[in-house]
Every structure is written in C-alpha cells, then in structure tokens.
Design a protein around this motif. Structure first.
Motif, PDB file in Angstrom:
ATOM      1  N   ASN A   1     -27.067 100.388  16.882  1.00 33.13           N
ATOM      2  CA  ASN A   1     -25.686 100.869  16.949  1.00 33.13           C
ATOM      3  C   ASN A   1     -25.148 100.810  18.375  1.00 33.13           C
ATOM      4  N   SER A   2     -23.851 100.533  18.489  1.00 33.25           N
ATOM      5  CA  SER A   2     -23.147 100.595  19.765  1.00 33.25           C
ATOM      6  C   SER A   2     -21.764 101.174  19.523  1.00 33.25           C
ATOM      7  N   VAL A   3     -21.316 102.028  20.443  1.00 35.14           N
ATOM      8  CA  VAL A   3     -19.994 102.613  20.358  1.00 35.14           C
ATOM      9  C   VAL A   3     -19.410 102.673  21.769  1.00 35.14           C
ATOM     10  N   GLY A   4     -18.096 102.576  21.883  1.00 36.93           N
ATOM     11  CA  GLY A   4     -17.511 102.618  23.218  1.00 36.93           C
ATOM     12  C   GLY A   4     -16.025 102.374  23.230  1.00 36.93           C
ATOM     13  N   GLY A   5     -15.508 102.136  24.427  1.00 37.97           N
ATOM     14  CA  GLY A   5     -14.082 101.894  24.619  1.00 37.97           C
ATOM     15  C   GLY A   5     -13.854 100.692  25.510  1.00 37.97           C
ATOM     16  N   GLN A   6     -12.703 100.059  25.343  1.00 39.28           N
ATOM     17  CA  GLN A   6     -12.342  98.866  26.114  1.00 39.28           C
ATOM     18  C   GLN A   6     -10.915  99.000  26.642  1.00 39.28           C
ATOM     19  N   LEU A   7     -10.699  98.373  27.783  1.00 39.28           N
ATOM     20  CA  LEU A   7      -9.377  98.296  28.395  1.00 39.28           C
ATOM     21  C   LEU A   7      -8.994  96.837  28.553  1.00 39.28           C
ATOM     22  N   TYR A   8      -7.728  96.525  28.279  1.00 37.29           N
ATOM     23  CA  TYR A   8      -7.210  95.171  28.446  1.00 37.29           C
ATOM     24  C   TYR A   8      -5.864  95.243  29.145  1.00 37.29           C
ATOM     25  N   VAL A   9      -5.681  94.405  30.180  1.00 37.31           N
ATOM     26  CA  VAL A   9      -4.420  94.330  30.905  1.00 37.31           C
ATOM     27  C   VAL A   9      -4.098  92.864  31.144  1.00 37.31           C
ATOM     28  N   ILE A  10      -2.855  92.466  30.885  1.00 35.63           N
ATOM     29  CA  ILE A  10      -2.421  91.110  31.165  1.00 35.63           C
ATOM     30  C   ILE A  10      -1.163  91.162  32.018  1.00 35.63           C
ATOM     31  N   ASN A  11      -1.069  90.269  32.983  1.00 30.69           N
ATOM     32  CA  ASN A  11       0.099  90.198  33.849  1.00 30.69           C
ATOM     33  C   ASN A  11       1.226  89.459  33.133  1.00 30.69           C
ATOM     34  N   ARG A  12       2.371  90.129  32.971  1.00 31.72           N
ATOM     35  CA  ARG A  12       3.515  89.574  32.271  1.00 31.72           C
ATOM     36  C   ARG A  12       4.768  89.646  33.141  1.00 31.72           C
ATOM     37  N   PRO A  13       5.829  88.875  32.795  1.00 30.14           N
ATOM     38  CA  PRO A  13       7.022  88.839  33.646  1.00 30.14           C
ATOM     39  C   PRO A  13       7.677  90.192  33.884  1.00 30.14           C
ATOM     40  N   ARG A  14       7.625  91.129  32.952  1.00 26.07           N
ATOM     41  CA  ARG A  14       8.201  92.451  33.156  1.00 26.07           C
ATOM     42  C   ARG A  14       7.143  93.480  33.544  1.00 26.07           C
ATOM     43  N   GLY A  15       6.029  93.034  34.086  1.00 30.80           N
ATOM     44  CA  GLY A  15       4.990  93.944  34.529  1.00 30.80           C
ATOM     45  C   GLY A  15       3.782  93.909  33.620  1.00 30.80           C
ATOM     46  N   PRO A  16       2.701  94.573  34.016  1.00 34.71           N
ATOM     47  CA  PRO A  16       1.451  94.544  33.253  1.00 34.71           C
ATOM     48  C   PRO A  16       1.624  95.103  31.844  1.00 34.71           C
ATOM     49  N   GLN A  17       0.940  94.475  30.909  1.00 35.48           N
ATOM     50  CA  GLN A  17       0.901  94.922  29.518  1.00 35.48           C
ATOM     51  C   GLN A  17      -0.520  95.368  29.216  1.00 35.48           C
ATOM     52  N   MET A  18      -0.690  96.553  28.640  1.00 37.08           N
ATOM     53  CA  MET A  18      -2.016  97.154  28.511  1.00 37.08           C
ATOM     54  C   MET A  18      -2.337  97.466  27.053  1.00 37.08           C
ATOM     55  N   ALA A  19      -3.631  97.480  26.729  1.00 38.06           N
ATOM     56  CA  ALA A  19      -4.114  97.881  25.412  1.00 38.06           C
ATOM     57  C   ALA A  19      -5.413  98.666  25.583  1.00 38.06           C
ATOM     58  N   LEU A  20      -5.590  99.677  24.747  1.00 39.10           N
ATOM     59  CA  LEU A  20      -6.814 100.479  24.732  1.00 39.10           C
ATOM     60  C   LEU A  20      -7.483 100.326  23.370  1.00 39.10           C
TER      61      LEU A  20
END
Length: 476
Positions: free
Chosen positions: A383-402
């Motif tokens: 088993n594995s459990v956890g969290g991830q962060l994602y950020v992409i550079n976009r024209p109106r600023g960074p876009q993030m996902a959790l």
C-alpha cells in the motif's frame, strides 16, 4: 455597433475547442516506465524497457474552467441565445480558461549501464499544447454592441492565448546517488511544427457622446499576435502537402529550441518518500515562416462626416473607405516577420508518499558480486498513500492542482492507483490508473474525472492515458 452572432459563435467555439494538462495519476506510478517522463529522478528497478512505437504513450486532456457543452446545448427548453448570454457572456470572466494538451510517443526506451546505479533513457514524442482565456469584454461587445454601453471601457487585454505543436527529442540519465537519493536529468531538443501567441495585449475601446456626431469611439491599443509555421501550413493545405510539411518540420526542418527536465526521489525513512520534478525549462527560437501582426496607437473617431451640398459634387466619393483609412492612419495595423523566442510552459511536480503493509518482492537482480551496487531500488510495499502538488506556468500566472492518492499492489503483476484532485476545473476529480504486467509485457491505462462519465457533455474536464511497453528486470 453590433457584431453578427455567427461571428461570435465561431470565436467562442474556436476557443472552447482548446484543451488542460496534469498527469497526476501517472506521476510516481513507478511500475510504469513513462513515470520517468514526468520525474526523471524516479526510483526504478528496470534492467531495460522499450515502448511499442506509437503505442507506448498516448495521452489527451481537455478542460474548461467556466463552462461545459451541456450548459449551452442541453435540451432544457431554453433558447440557445439566452443560455449563451447568461452562462457564457456574463457567466464567465477573463480568468476562466480553456486549455490542454495531447502527447503521442513515437519512441521511448531505457537501459541500465555497466554501473547499475545509472539508468539511461531516450526517445521522441509529438506534443501539442494550447490555452485560451475567456475574452469577456470582446464577447460582450460582439454579442450586444456598444450603443447601450456609453462610457464603458472594453478591456483589450482580455484577449490572451497561446498554442504550439512540436516534436521533442530527449535523452536522460537517472542516477542512484546513495540508498536515500535518486536524481535525474533529461535534455530536450524541440523541433517546432507551429506556434502562435498573443499574451501581452493592452488597451481599451470606449464610446461616448460625440461633438460633431451622435457618438465618438476611442481606441487605444498595444496588441500583438506572433505566429510561426501557420502561413506555411496554410499553403501546404492548398497544395495537398500537409503530411510532408509536418514531417519535415518535426525532424529539424522547422524552428528549434532546447530544454531540460530535472527530478529527484528522496527516501526520508524506510516508508516515507519525497519526490519532485521540474519539466520543460526551455524555449524555442522562431525565425522561419514568421508572420506577426501588431495594432498600436490611439484614435478617436466620430463616424462618417458628410458635408452637404459639397459631398454631392463628388458622386464617386467612398466615405466608408475614407473612415477606414483615417482609423488605420491613427491606429496602424501592421505585419512583420521579426524573429522571437517562445518559452515552454514549465511544470513543477512534488509528492510525499507513505508506504505500509506487506513487502512486495523486488524484481531486480540482487546486488551481488564485486562490482554490484548496494543502492538498487528498494522493495515495494503493498500500500501507498500520499499527496501531490502540480503547478504549471500560464499566461495569467501559475495554475495549481492538489491531489491525494492511494495505490494498491497485487504482487508484481498488477497495481492500481486512485486519485482525488482539486483544481480550477473541478473540485470532484476522481481518477483511476491500472498497470498490468504479463511476463515482460506492461499495459497501462488511466483516466480522470470518472464521476462525470455518465454525462461527458456536462463535464468541465476529461482525460485519458494508455500505453504498451516491454520490460526486463534482468533476472536469469
């Protein structure tokens, strides 16, 4: 002034056809070789792998943060013009996004060097990426006109879009530094097929009561659209040579650029793992098949001025063309072929994973012999459990996902990963990934936003990935 509704609909659905690009299910899914493509520092135990050409990695994502197809076309008894007005024109704002990507691997392989701590990867893939923000003030002006909106400035910066398509050649090194740390680096060469961007527009358009006429309109603009490769593709369509033109550009016949991916995996303790990666830190220099458009200047126009009886003396006078010439003289619309640099949309990933349960035997060769390393991949847990962060550079600023995730391994033949992601597209994005190992054959498939599959037209986001690989652990 009122623009035709058909013109508005063309502009609207052109932007709506864009695509979004987080591969949260694949990230740190170490049983799948393609996980190294989004973290070159992944902790892998393969001796070698080879992706089946054109089938090893296929992915597509599409999303809209402000509107779904069902919002406009649902059979709810309402007029489509009313729904466009309420849900699109005034229901979205300039930060709402229609964005995404597709990727098709043409070749992907990796192998362990004489030093078993070094793992080398190489290959190439076709990628397309595009984003368009909702042009709110343009939409209001096109749909309703300006006659009833005196003294209201329309913001020209609402037009913000970019897109590109390219072939990417890559070669990388994954190195196990010690029993805690694995690092990776990948160099990339971009061969552009086409590019367009219009992201730094400024200005306003405003209508007031006139002095010499009923209304006066003032435009102050500093706008630019840069394109590379589109003009040649248009000619190729006319000549029937699209395939050969794209192939030539994909293999170094177009504009070129360079980039780098970086990544790491760090074992905090026997069960806790920290990972991170930085992707597409690079650019493309565009100097071939360039066509740029600019609109720069300020002008106030009060419409067509006709002075009688003098105007009647010249029956051939074209008063409309005179007005157009006056506007272009004050606010020149120009074209040029200036070279430019386009930076890639850089992406950042990070994760914290906790492993627990029984051990799953490591399929790699044992670390035996004089020249063997003691720093091979650790045994996995069930088993594995956890969290991830994602950020992409976009024209109106960074876009993030959790993302939160849970992964379950069934011996060495199957692994399942489930994810729950929150981003600007959805607060209820449930994803599922499956990896099957039948001898040396690895098959994987994954999809996002599964709760929306009952009615895809009502979804703001959808994606899938699939692939086929041959894997060896070097066991005898």
């Amino acid at each position: 002034m009122r623009f035709p509704n058909k013109l508005f609909l063309v502009l609207f659905w052109t932007c709506f056809a864009m695509f979004g690009q987080n591969k949260q299910v694949l990230y740190d899914f170490v049983e799948i070789p393609q996980s190294a493509m989004i973290n070159p520092g992944v902790d892998t135990d393969f001796q070698w792998y080879a992706g089946v050409p054109l089938l090893s990695g296929i992915s597509l994502q599409a999303g809209s943060s402000g509107l779904s197809v069902n919002d406009i076309f649902a059979d709810d008894g309402r007029r489509i013009n009313d729904k466009i007005r309420e849900r699109a024109i005034f229901g979205m704002n300039a930060r709402d996004e229609l964005s995404g990507t597709f990727q098709i691997e043409l070749l992907n392989f990796g192998f362990r060097g004489k030093n078993p701590d070094n793992f080398y990867t190489a290959g190439m893939y076709i990628e397309g990426d595009a984003i368009g923000y909702w042009f709110q003030d343009y939409a209001i002006l096109a749909f309703e006109g300006n006659a009833d909106r005196l003294n209201q400035p329309f913001d020209l910066s609402h037009l913000k879009t970019r897109g590109e398509m390219m072939n990417v050649f890559h070669i990388g090194l994954n190195k196990k530094v010690d029993n805690q740390l694995t690092i990776g680096v990948r160099g990339k060469l971009y061969s552009s097929i086409f590019d367009f961007n219009s992201t730094k527009n400024k200005g306003t358009f405003i209508t007031k009561e006139g002095v010499n006429n009923i209304y006066s309109s003032t435009i102050e603009a500093d706008m630019q659209l840069r394109t590379s490769g589109l003009n040649g593709l248009k000619d190729a369509i006319d000549d029937g040579t699209v395939g050969s033109t794209i192939t030539k550009r994909a293999f170094f016949g177009g504009n070129l650029g360079v980039g780098v991916d970086l990544g790491f995996t760090y074992q905090l303790n026997d069960q806790t793992v920290l990972t991170g990666s930085l992707l597409d830190l690079g650019f493309i220099y565009h100097s071939k098949d360039i066509k740029n458009y600019t609109l720069n200047g300020k002008a106030t126009i009060e419409g067509i001025e006709i002075i009688l009886p003098d105007a009647a003396a010249d029956p051939n006078a074209d008063f409309w063309q005179d007005l157009v010439d006056d506007v272009e003289g004050f606010v020149p619309f120009e074209e040029n072929a200036d070279s430019y640099i386009a930076f890639r949309p850089t992406k950042l990933y990070g994760s914290l994973r906790y492993n627990f349960g029984e051990h799953v035997d490591n399929r790699a060769n044992c670390a035996c012999g004089v020249n063997a390393s003691s720093n091979r991949a650790r045994a996995k847990y069930v088993n594995s459990v956890g969290g991830q962060l994602y950020v992409i550079n976009r024209p109106r600023g960074p876009q993030m996902a959790l993302t939160g995730f849970y992964q379950r391994r069934f011996g060495n033949f199957m692994s399942i990963k489930t994810t729950y992601t929150i981003d600007k597209f959805s607060y209820s994005n449930v994803g599922l990934g499956l990896s099957l190992q039948a001898g040396p054959v690895n098959i994987y498939a994954m999809a996002d936003n599964l709760l929306s599959y009952g009615n895809l037209a009502d979804s703001n986001y959808a994606s899938f990935q699939l692939g086929l690989n041959i894997i060896s652990w070097g066991k005898k």
